[in-house]
Write a protein that holds these residues in place. Sequence first.
Motif, PDB file in Angstrom:
ATOM      1  N   TYR A 131       0.858  -1.183   0.000  1.00  0.00           N
ATOM      2  CA  TYR A 131       0.000   0.000   0.000  1.00  0.00           C
ATOM      3  C   TYR A 131       0.895   1.232   0.000  1.00  0.00           C
ATOM      4  CZ  TYR A 131      -4.506  -2.301   0.774  1.00  0.00           C
ATOM      5  OH  TYR A 131      -5.654  -3.032   0.617  1.00  0.00           O
ATOM      6  N   GLN A 165       0.948   5.660   0.448  1.00  0.00           N
ATOM      7  CA  GLN A 165       0.255   6.873   0.884  1.00  0.00           C
ATOM      8  C   GLN A 165       1.068   8.076   0.433  1.00  0.00           C
ATOM      9  OE1 GLN A 165      -0.628   7.219   5.095  1.00  0.00           O
ATOM     10  NE2 GLN A 165      -2.402   8.472   4.640  1.00  0.00           N
ATOM     11  N   ARG A 181      -5.012   9.550   0.854  1.00  0.00           N
ATOM     12  CA  ARG A 181      -5.329   8.394   1.675  1.00  0.00           C
ATOM     13  C   ARG A 181      -4.520   7.180   1.244  1.00  0.00           C
ATOM     14  NH1 ARG A 181     -11.615   8.066   0.782  1.00  0.00           N
ATOM     15  NH2 ARG A 181     -11.334  10.327   1.030  1.00  0.00           N
ATOM     16  N   LEU A 182      -4.488   6.203   2.110  1.00  0.00           N
ATOM     17  CA  LEU A 182      -3.797   4.942   1.838  1.00  0.00           C
ATOM     18  C   LEU A 182      -4.483   4.243   0.657  1.00  0.00           C
ATOM     19  CD1 LEU A 182      -1.488   3.409   3.329  1.00  0.00           C
ATOM     20  CD2 LEU A 182      -3.255   2.231   4.629  1.00  0.00           C
ATOM     21  N   LEU A 208      -4.033   0.893  -2.426  1.00  0.00           N
ATOM     22  CA  LEU A 208      -3.331  -0.310  -2.844  1.00  0.00           C
ATOM     23  C   LEU A 208      -2.418   0.004  -4.023  1.00  0.00           C
ATOM     24  CD1 LEU A 208      -3.043  -3.439  -2.615  1.00  0.00           C
ATOM     25  CD2 LEU A 208      -4.849  -3.577  -4.346  1.00  0.00           C
ATOM     26  N   ARG A 268      -0.514  -6.295  -5.422  1.00  0.00           N
ATOM     27  CA  ARG A 268      -0.680  -7.492  -4.596  1.00  0.00           C
ATOM     28  C   ARG A 268       0.042  -8.643  -5.285  1.00  0.00           C
ATOM     29  NH1 ARG A 268      -7.058  -7.587  -5.215  1.00  0.00           N
ATOM     30  NH2 ARG A 268      -6.656  -5.587  -6.201  1.00  0.00           N
ATOM     31  N   TYR A 323       3.736   0.899   2.674  1.00  0.00           N
ATOM     32  CA  TYR A 323       3.449  -0.091   3.700  1.00  0.00           C
ATOM     33  C   TYR A 323       3.293  -1.465   3.062  1.00  0.00           C
ATOM     34  CZ  TYR A 323       2.270   3.874   6.736  1.00  0.00           C
ATOM     35  OH  TYR A 323       2.307   5.032   7.478  1.00  0.00           O
TER      36      TYR A 323
END
Lengths: 116, 108
Positions: free
Chosen positions: B36, B38, B43-44, B46, B49, B86
């Motif tokens: 993730y 930011q 905002r945070l 994605l 993945r 993150y």
Amino acid sequence: GAGVSQSPRYKVAKRGQDVALRCDPISGHVSLFWYQQALGQGPEFLTYFQNEAQLDKSGLPSDRFFAERPEGSVSTLKIQRTQQEDSAVYLCASSPPGLATYNEQFFGPGTRLTVL
Amino acid sequence: AQRVTQPEKLLSVFKGAPVELKCNYSYSGSPELFWYVQYSRQRLQLLLRHISRESIKGFTADLNKGETSFHLKKPFAQEEDSAMYYCALKGGADGLTFGKGTHLIIQP
């Protein structure tokens, strides 16, 4: 369309006060998550709803923390008798229906809570 | 217990240089790993993945189960890559387990 919204964006509380934080998920999103992010840390999971059912509350740090989502849409995180260690950003996230494992979580802007 | 470790709190590289943000995880089962990001005042969101095996904004990440790592890489950094990153894991629990984050600064 509109993303996840949270209110208030900022909240200052005196120690011992109760606070209520609101989350409006994306319309149609079944799953809703609350996270707590302390300064300099990553978000930490608090609780999870699927529709109106609270399926996991293992991350709630104490019985002063309570969350609800009565109609399966808007959720409220309530903190009773706030303490200084509750100061953090509280993040809400929602996910669409489907296999939860593969679903992206869409995050709100967060509510920054400061307890004096 | 599941855990995500991001050893670098701050990483500063020059524009055009390669970037690698480290992530190690601890989980006994078969995890799902995410990155993730930011950006400043946003905002945070994605980034990517592991299940998708995709490249987003030039970033890639490979899950190495032997080393329990999911490092994020980009061959040529751009100034707009400056952000908090993150690493997150979804194991048996419903929520994500996040690392503490790495602040990436791309210098001109």
